[in-house]
Design an enzyme around this catalytic site. Structure first.
Site, PDB file in Angstrom:
ATOM      1  CE  LYS A  30      27.621  12.476-116.339  1.00  0.00           C
ATOM      2  NZ  LYS A  30      26.638  13.043-117.262  1.00  0.00           N
ATOM      3  CD  GLU A  90      16.524  13.758-106.076  1.00  0.00           C
ATOM      4  OE1 GLU A  90      16.127  13.927-104.905  1.00  0.00           O
ATOM      5  OE2 GLU A  90      16.251  14.521-107.007  1.00  0.00           O
ATOM      6  CD  GLU A 138      16.255  15.120-116.970  1.00  0.00           C
ATOM      7  OE1 GLU A 138      16.149  16.129-116.234  1.00  0.00           O
ATOM      8  OE2 GLU A 138      17.222  14.921-117.722  1.00  0.00           O
ATOM      9  CB  SER A 197      23.946  22.045-115.334  1.00  0.00           C
ATOM     10  OG  SER A 197      25.181  22.688-115.365  1.00  0.00           O
ATOM     11  CG  LEU A 198      22.847  19.021-110.572  1.00  0.00           C
ATOM     12  CD1 LEU A 198      22.359  17.611-110.269  1.00  0.00           C
ATOM     13  CD2 LEU A 198      22.669  19.920-109.354  1.00  0.00           C
ATOM     14  CB  CYS A 226      18.895 -14.560-152.494  1.00  0.00           C
ATOM     15  SG  CYS A 226      20.451 -13.989-151.789  1.00  0.00           S
ATOM     16  CB  CYS A 276      22.213 -14.480-155.221  1.00  0.00           C
ATOM     17  SG  CYS A 276      21.132 -13.062-155.467  1.00  0.00           S
ATOM     18  CB  CYS A 301      22.459  -9.676-154.247  1.00  0.00           C
ATOM     19  SG  CYS A 301      22.480 -10.768-152.812  1.00  0.00           S
ATOM     20  CB  CYS A 360      18.746  -9.369-152.849  1.00  0.00           C
ATOM     21  SG  CYS A 360      18.767 -10.931-153.723  1.00  0.00           S
ATOM     22  CE  LYS A 377      23.253  14.244-113.979  1.00  0.00           C
ATOM     23  NZ  LYS A 377      22.730  14.229-115.326  1.00  0.00           N
ATOM     24  CG  ASP A 397      20.498   9.730-119.735  1.00  0.00           C
ATOM     25  OD1 ASP A 397      20.601  10.937-120.050  1.00  0.00           O
ATOM     26  OD2 ASP A 397      21.175   8.832-120.256  1.00  0.00           O
ATOM     27  CD  GLU A 404      37.931  14.090-123.220  1.00  0.00           C
ATOM     28  OE1 GLU A 404      37.011  14.337-124.014  1.00  0.00           O
ATOM     29  OE2 GLU A 404      38.950  13.457-123.536  1.00  0.00           O
ATOM     30  CE1 TYR A 405      31.633  22.656-119.198  1.00  0.00           C
ATOM     31  CE2 TYR A 405      32.677  23.369-121.245  1.00  0.00           C
ATOM     32  CZ  TYR A 405      31.950  23.657-120.097  1.00  0.00           C
ATOM     33  OH  TYR A 405      31.555  24.939-119.853  1.00  0.00           O
ATOM     34  CE  LYS A 443      18.310  17.191-106.416  1.00  0.00           C
ATOM     35  NZ  LYS A 443      16.971  17.089-106.973  1.00  0.00           N
ATOM     36  CE1 TYR A 482      15.506  17.807-111.700  1.00  0.00           C
ATOM     37  CE2 TYR A 482      14.840  15.766-112.768  1.00  0.00           C
ATOM     38  CZ  TYR A 482      15.444  17.010-112.815  1.00  0.00           C
ATOM     39  OH  TYR A 482      15.988  17.469-113.988  1.00  0.00           O
TER      40      TYR A 482
HETATM   41  S1  IVH Z   1      18.524  18.720-109.581  1.00  0.00           S
HETATM   42  C1  IVH Z   1      19.536  23.181-109.120  1.00  0.00           C
HETATM   43  N1  IVH Z   1      17.859  16.207-109.688  1.00  0.00           N
HETATM   44  O1  IVH Z   1      20.730  16.509-114.501  1.00  0.00           O
HETATM   45  C2  IVH Z   1      19.486  21.698-109.221  1.00  0.00           C
HETATM   46  N2  IVH Z   1      18.737  17.184-111.666  1.00  0.00           N
HETATM   47  O2  IVH Z   1      23.319  18.803-114.617  1.00  0.00           O
HETATM   48  C3  IVH Z   1      18.602  21.225-110.269  1.00  0.00           C
HETATM   49  N3  IVH Z   1      18.769  15.644-113.593  1.00  0.00           N
HETATM   50  O3  IVH Z   1      20.050  19.730-115.582  1.00  0.00           O
HETATM   51  C4  IVH Z   1      18.876  19.881-110.791  1.00  0.00           C
HETATM   52  N4  IVH Z   1      17.919  13.919-112.556  1.00  0.00           N
HETATM   53  O4  IVH Z   1      18.368  17.914-116.153  1.00  0.00           O
HETATM   54  C5  IVH Z   1      18.379  17.245-110.374  1.00  0.00           C
HETATM   55  N5  IVH Z   1      17.154  13.999-109.614  1.00  0.00           N
HETATM   56  C6  IVH Z   1      17.664  15.028-110.299  1.00  0.00           C
HETATM   57  C7  IVH Z   1      18.006  14.916-111.656  1.00  0.00           C
HETATM   58  C8  IVH Z   1      18.560  16.026-112.311  1.00  0.00           C
HETATM   59  C9  IVH Z   1      18.375  14.370-113.711  1.00  0.00           C
HETATM   60  C10 IVH Z   1      19.354  16.419-114.707  1.00  0.00           C
HETATM   61  C11 IVH Z   1      18.851  17.808-114.841  1.00  0.00           C
HETATM   62  C12 IVH Z   1      20.044  18.707-114.679  1.00  0.00           C
HETATM   63  C13 IVH Z   1      21.189  17.760-114.920  1.00  0.00           C
HETATM   64  C14 IVH Z   1      22.376  18.074-114.030  1.00  0.00           C
END
Ligand code: IVH
Length: 693
Positions: A339, A134, A195, A103-104, A456, A436, A433, A451, A136, A138, A56-57, A315, A247
């Site tokens: 995602k 590759e 990460e 961020s991505l 019981c 009982c 409890c 309990c 992502k 978490d 949503e954001y 990438k 990464y």
């Molecule tokens: S690349 C400039 N690669 O996902 C690019 N990010 O919003 C730098 N993350 O903040 C990020 N796995 O914390 C990249 N294989 C991966 C990743 C990864 C997890 C996280 C990272 C980033 C967020 C993307």
């Protein structure tokens, strides 16, 4: 910063903006949309407490971005599109990242990805682009700095420009080398992003210990990793077994010109220098269709991975092309996240019921409006204890955020008090409890009410249910419903009773045909052969979860030996503290319990094993140390394999070491290990054979 009224108003406006398709509305109320986005940034980055989903954001952000692209004159300097992040919560010393940690951009389906690829092709003038795909990861993002081949600083992401200096904690992560020969690649200074994670095995183990201690478990490994990085006590941090994947190289100062010119080359360089980069998980492909194939392929493997991923990152592989594509104020144009399906959802808490467990603990269970979370319908969730309810500020009628992370049972992440109407009701904890009727007690050092009537009915039934359950003796077709039924009818009154069931009487019951009777008989018979650690776990000794049960089974050949262990001896065992030792000691000193064990033996159960166990398919908590030069694996690779398979690396030779893996030219460690009889000294070949597959 925002009053409750403003919060309500902005949240309502967000929902309206999410419906907006009409450009005229944007022109008129553009500043309102910016305010809505600023509000959510504050919730996310400053308070760490988002009110809307990432998706949503992103939709709102894209709406603003699209409008500003079409009307460049309308962009204000303080528009959310014009910066990387906002303020910080003060705690650790702050450090400035050499390059802002952007961020991505997120994508959620094939169309999004194809659009992104089309734009990249247009901008670059190429017919097809080579991508590196590759996972992502978490977890919690970090940046590492190396200068003249030495690790000099580790930081959290923070607001993207400034993070917390967590160097001492990063140093505890064994997959992060303290020095690395970047000079071989003509690099004098380098900033790397990655990460930090807790793998699923360690997360479960950590949650098990929390549960064993009567504390509520954490909702997901990401929270566990992020929380662990900010702990100031090093000994606690090192017990969390954190891992790191690196990464991305975000900045280098060169001393030569041997630096790789592709992203995959960078990942290989990192790997070569001893880092855990996703070298083995990445794939270099040409064109977006091949990207989609690999993304789908990986999503189907998601649950089998040892760690959590929430998507894939795509990438542009050529770093010169990356530079050419450049970035927007928020994201690089050369990378995008894809995602996977969310495992979070919101629902309404409609009621709370109370369950009495096998140890008498009274656990509140939240009944929620049924909701799908990652493909599973959830309608009730344990909310652990009174403190947890207070801490999460739960009320009946609240909207709650739910998460189901991998195979962890669903948890309530938080309530959303901002969305209250005023009709919510406080949860009132019972004094007696619910089964009982006896008065409940709570000891000072515990969070749960209990309990204490050991007869019981609820406790007896729960002990039997636990004994037969999947992770314990795994007696199929002997589920909760049957245990309740047999107990009510007087056909079953204790655990040994399972092995003395009167099948003629059961045959008379409705719903029990010959087939189900023979299945039940077979399942009960089969359970007699279960390994010792399952039997120990099945006994339901307080604080003894699966992990401790395995530790106990590893130290004996027969269960009754445990009655000879002193408190001190028990405490020598891995992860067995005073409280756990006390409970085990008490259990095996109790005549009734020992009588039950001998009854079980008479009934045909196996109370012994030939040799202490090695856990099913993995290294289950065994400790390893490598010495000398290995031939097949690099040291860091070997250590990662141990951790991926649930084993542990220890730093020196002591009686806590289970396996010393000896390579060529091993020295003093080997000599020392030879003096400790309990250490298994094995070759690299033998080590490889211990690994699954
Ligand atoms: S690349 C400039 N690669 O996902 C690019 N990010 O919003 C730098 N993350 O903040 C990020 N796995 O914390 C990249 N294989 C991966 C990743 C990864 C997890 C996280 C990272 C980033 C967020 C993307």
């Amino acid at each position: 910063m925002y009053t409750p009224d403003q919060t309500k108003k902005l949240q309502a406006e967000s929902k309206e903006w999410l419906q907006v398709k009409d450009e005229n509305k944007i022109a008129h109320d553009i500043e309102e949309l910016r305010n809505v986005l600023r509000f959510h940034e504050h919730r996310y980055y400053v308070l760490n407490d988002p009110l809307i989903s990432d998706f949503e954001y992103d939709s709102l952000y894209k709406l603003l971005e699209k409008y500003e692209e079409q009307h460049p004159g309308s962009v204000t300097q303080d528009s959310p599109t014009q910066r990387v992040g906002v303020g910080l919560i003060k705690d650790f010393p702050k450090v400035q990242h050499l390059v802002p940690m952007l961020s991505l951009e997120n994508s959620y389906n094939a169309d999004d990805l194809m659009d992104w690829d089309r734009k990249a092709r247009e901008l670059s003038g190429l017919a097809e682009i080579e991508y590196c795909v590759e996972p992502k990861f978490d977890g919690a993002s970090i940046s590492l700095l190396y200068e003249d081949d030495m690790f000099t600083r580790g930081a959290t992401r923070g607001d993207g420009e400034t993070g917390d200096d967590i160097t001492p904690n990063i140093k505890l992560i064994r997959s992060v080398p303290l020095s690395a020969a970047f000079s071989r690649y003509g690099i004098r200074q380098i900033e790397i992003r990655g990460e930090v994670l807790m793998n699923k095995y360690n997360f479960k183990k950590y949650n098990d210990t929390l549960i064993e201690e009567g504390m509520p478990p954490l909702a997901n490994p990401r929270n566990a990793a992020a929380g662990s990085l900010r702990i100031k006590d090093k000994s606690i941090v090192s017990k969390r077994n954190l891992e790191a994947f690196l990464y991305h190289v975000s900045y280098t100062v060169k001393s030569g010109s041997m630096e790789p010119v592709t992203h995959s080359g960078m990942l290989e360089m990192l790997w070569e220098l001893g880092f855990r980069s996703p070298k083995n998980e990445m794939k270099v492909v040409t064109g977006i269709n091949a990207v989609l194939d690999y993304v789908n392929d990986f999503e189907s493997k998601r649950d089998d991975l040892p760690y959590e991923i929430d998507g894939m990152v795509i990438k542009v592989n050529d770093t010169r092309l990356q530079e050419k594509l450049g970035m927007t104020s928020h994201h690089p144009r050369w990378a995008i996240a894809f995602k996977f399906k969310a495992r979070q959802a919101t629902s309404k808490l409609v009621d709370v019921t109370y369950q009495v467990g096998r140890t008498g603990a009274v656990t509140p269970v939240a009944k929620i409006e049924p909701v799908q979370v990652g493909g599973v319908t959830v309608s009730s969730i344990s909310i652990h204890n009174e403190d947890y309810i207070k801490e999460k500020d739960l009320k009946i009628g609240d909207t709650v955020l739910i998460e189901r992370s991998g195979d962890v049972i669903p948890q309530i992440v938080k309530s959303l008090p901002e969305l209250r109407t005023g009709d919510e009701k406080t949860i009132i904890y019972p004094k007696h409890c619910p089964v009982c009727g006896d008065k409940l007690f709570k000891s000072e050092d515990e969070a749960v009410w209990r309990c204490i009537n050991i007869n019981c009915k609820a406790q007896v039934v729960e002990r039997i249910i636990h004994f037969a359950s999947k992770d314990a003796m795994d007696i199929r077709s002997f589920g909760e419903a049957n245990v309740h039924k047999f107990f009510e009818l007087g056909l079953l009154k204790d655990i040994p009773g399972i092995y003395r069931l009167d099948f003629d009487a059961i045959r008379q019951l409705e719903g029990f045909g010959e087939k189900s009777i023979s299945n039940l008989k077979l399942a009960i018979e089969k359970s007699k052969e279960q390994p010792l650690h399952r039997l120990i776990y099945a006994l339901g000794i307080r604080y003894v979860g699966e992990t401790t049960a395995k530790t106990l089974a590893q130290s004996v050949t027969g269960i009754t030996e445990l009655s000879e262990y002193s408190l001190e001896q028990l405490q020598q065992l891995e992860d067995v503290g005073v409280k756990v030792a006390g409970s085990i000691h008490e259990f095996f000193r109790n005549k009734d319990n020992m009588h039950m064990l001998s009854e079980l033996e008479t009934l045909g159960l196996k109370l012994t094993q030939e040799k202490p166990l090695v856990v099913e398919g993995n290294l289950g908590g065994q400790t390893f140390l490598f010495t000398g030069t290995l031939n097949k694996l690099k040291r860091s690779e070997a250590e990662a394999r141990v951790e991926q398979n649930g084993g542990k690396i220890v730093s020196g030779v002591s009686s806590k070491l289970n396996y010393l893996v000896v390579g060529e030219d091993a020295g003093s460690k080997l000599e020392k290990a030879k003096k400790i009889a309990s250490i298994h000294i094995i070759t690299e070949e033998e080590f490889l054979q211990m690994l699954p597959g």
